[in-house]
Design an enzyme around this catalytic site. Structure first.
Site, PDB file in Angstrom:
ATOM      1  N   HIS A  34       0.836  -1.241   0.029  1.00 31.59           N
ATOM      2  CA  HIS A  34      -0.162  -0.080  -0.040  1.00 31.59           C
ATOM      3  C   HIS A  34       0.965   1.261   0.055  1.00 31.59           C
ATOM      4  CE1 HIS A  34       0.935   0.127   4.206  1.00 31.59           C
ATOM      5  NE2 HIS A  34       0.658  -0.986   4.431  1.00 31.59           N
ATOM      6  N   GLY A  36       2.229   3.066   2.112  1.00 30.59           N
ATOM      7  CA  GLY A  36       3.047   3.230   3.261  1.00 30.59           C
ATOM      8  C   GLY A  36       4.290   2.434   2.809  1.00 30.59           C
ATOM      9  N   HIS A  37       3.996   1.151   2.260  1.00 26.90           N
ATOM     10  CA  HIS A  37       5.213   0.548   1.694  1.00 26.90           C
ATOM     11  C   HIS A  37       5.832   1.521   0.597  1.00 26.90           C
ATOM     12  CE1 HIS A  37       2.982  -3.133   3.173  1.00 26.90           C
ATOM     13  NE2 HIS A  37       4.113  -3.312   3.642  1.00 26.90           N
ATOM     14  N   GLN A  61       7.920 -15.325  12.404  1.00 28.92           N
ATOM     15  CA  GLN A  61       7.319 -14.014  13.327  1.00 28.92           C
ATOM     16  C   GLN A  61       5.861 -14.265  13.621  1.00 28.92           C
ATOM     17  OE1 GLN A  61       8.560 -11.349  10.407  1.00 28.92           O
ATOM     18  NE2 GLN A  61       6.536 -10.274  10.727  1.00 28.92           N
ATOM     19  N   LYS A 151       5.990   3.216  11.559  1.00 30.52           N
ATOM     20  CA  LYS A 151       4.695   2.460  12.030  1.00 30.52           C
ATOM     21  C   LYS A 151       5.095   1.533  13.032  1.00 30.52           C
ATOM     22  CE  LYS A 151       0.675   0.199  11.154  1.00 30.52           C
ATOM     23  NZ  LYS A 151       1.021  -1.037  11.095  1.00 30.52           N
ATOM     24  N   ASP A 152       5.771   0.737  12.607  1.00 31.11           N
ATOM     25  CA  ASP A 152       6.254  -0.594  13.471  1.00 31.11           C
ATOM     26  C   ASP A 152       7.477  -0.154  14.237  1.00 31.11           C
ATOM     27  OD1 ASP A 152       4.691  -2.982  12.216  1.00 31.11           O
ATOM     28  OD2 ASP A 152       5.373  -1.893  10.741  1.00 31.11           O
TER      29      ASP A 152
END
Ligand code: AMP
Length: 284
Positions: A34, A36-37, A61, A151-152
């Site tokens: 999206h 963001g990427h 993970q 974000k992370d």
């Protein structure tokens, strides 16, 4: 855009680039791309000669009750997007290629105990799984720069520490969170939200912003307004994992000397786990 699914062919391309003096910016992802990427891709293109993206949904993970099986996989659409954005190469290996023996049987990276706090508390082993795959991908892609989303934020901090402690010669760059117009942080998992949940979801960001405003207004009653934010989210139907104010660089609880803070939160709406954070500088 060249697409590689074997480690050997990816290494050949990377060696070729290095041989010609090209710098490489690498962006690890799990796909279902999206905006963001794509902001990470844009950053990469400004910083290096070659932009390399990986797509790999990493079983290591995910916890046993998490969404590994249902995580959205949209490789064809992702390829088109990356091609349009001028990415030079895509690495999309199979699970067998990355983990020829069962993935939990191999050597793993073990992170310091901050990896068991915040998101790590409700996702035991998650960050060790992330660090292990990122270390493997770094060895395969040999980048000069690697780009991660704020974000992370806990992930970004832990990757920075891994790179520092294990002496990877890689410059880690963080990119600000890209949001929907109503403030919800973009995420592949947002599509799990029902239309009713989607309306409520931006309130996580609203509450973190409200906390940031309290801090900027010199309020030091962190516990008090953190609890107010949690209660407010609960009243809208969120199951709150944590809301916490931390020192930005270490993610420890802040002392009065810390002027760069992270306000982090994770909460569930129905089956969807949302995370978000705001980074602020205080004046004191
Ligand atoms: P993922 O595919 O979820 O593993 O994410 C791959 C990379 O994209 C990670 O570094 C994420 O932090 C980053 N990312 C995901 N969502 C966003 C967003 N909304 N804004 C900026 N970066 C993001």
């Amino acid at each position: 855009m060249n697409i590689f699914s074997s480690i050997a062919s990816m290494r050949t391309e990377v060696n070729h680039w290095h041989h010609h003096g090209k710098t490489i910016a690498f962006i690890p992802t799990m796909g279902n791309l999206h905006a963001g990427h794509l902001s990470l891709v844009d950053k990469a293109k400004c910083l290096a000669d070659k932009t390399l993206v990986s797509i790999f949904v990493n079983p290591l993970q995910f916890g046993p009750t998490e969404d590994f099986a249902t995580y959205p996989r949209t490789l064809e659409a992702d390829q088109l997007l990356l091609e349009k954005h001028g990415v030079d190469a895509l690495f999309c290996p199979s699970i067998e290629e990355m983990y020829p023996q069962a993935h939990h049987m191999g050597v793993q990276v073990t992170l310091p105990c901050i990896a068991n706090d915040l998101c790590g508390k409700s996702r035991p082993g998650h960050f060790n799984g992330v660090a292990t795959i990122v270390a493997k991908l770094f060895h395969i892609t040999q980048p000069d720069i690697a780009i991660f989303g704020e974000k992370d934020y806990q992930q970004l901090c832990l990757i920075r520490q891994m790179v520092r402690d294990l002496n990877f010669p890689i410059n880690i760059i963080g990119v600000p969170t890209v949001r929907e117009t109503d403030g919800l942080a973009m995420s592949s998992r947002n599509q799990y939200l029902t239309s009713q949940e989607r309306k409520i979801a931006p309130l996580l960001h609203t509450q973190l912003k409200w906390m940031a405003d309290q801090i900027k207004a010199q309020s030091t009653n962190y516990d008090e307004f953190t609890e107010l934010a949690i209660q407010s989210l609960k009243s809208y139907g969120f199951q709150v994992d944590y809301i916490s104010i931390r020192a930005c660089d270490t993610l420890n609880l802040p002392s009065s000397q810390d002027t760069h803070l992270a306000i982090l939160g994770a909460a569930r709406l129905g089956n969807t786990r949302l995370i978000d954070n705001i980074l602020i500088h205080t004046n004191s």
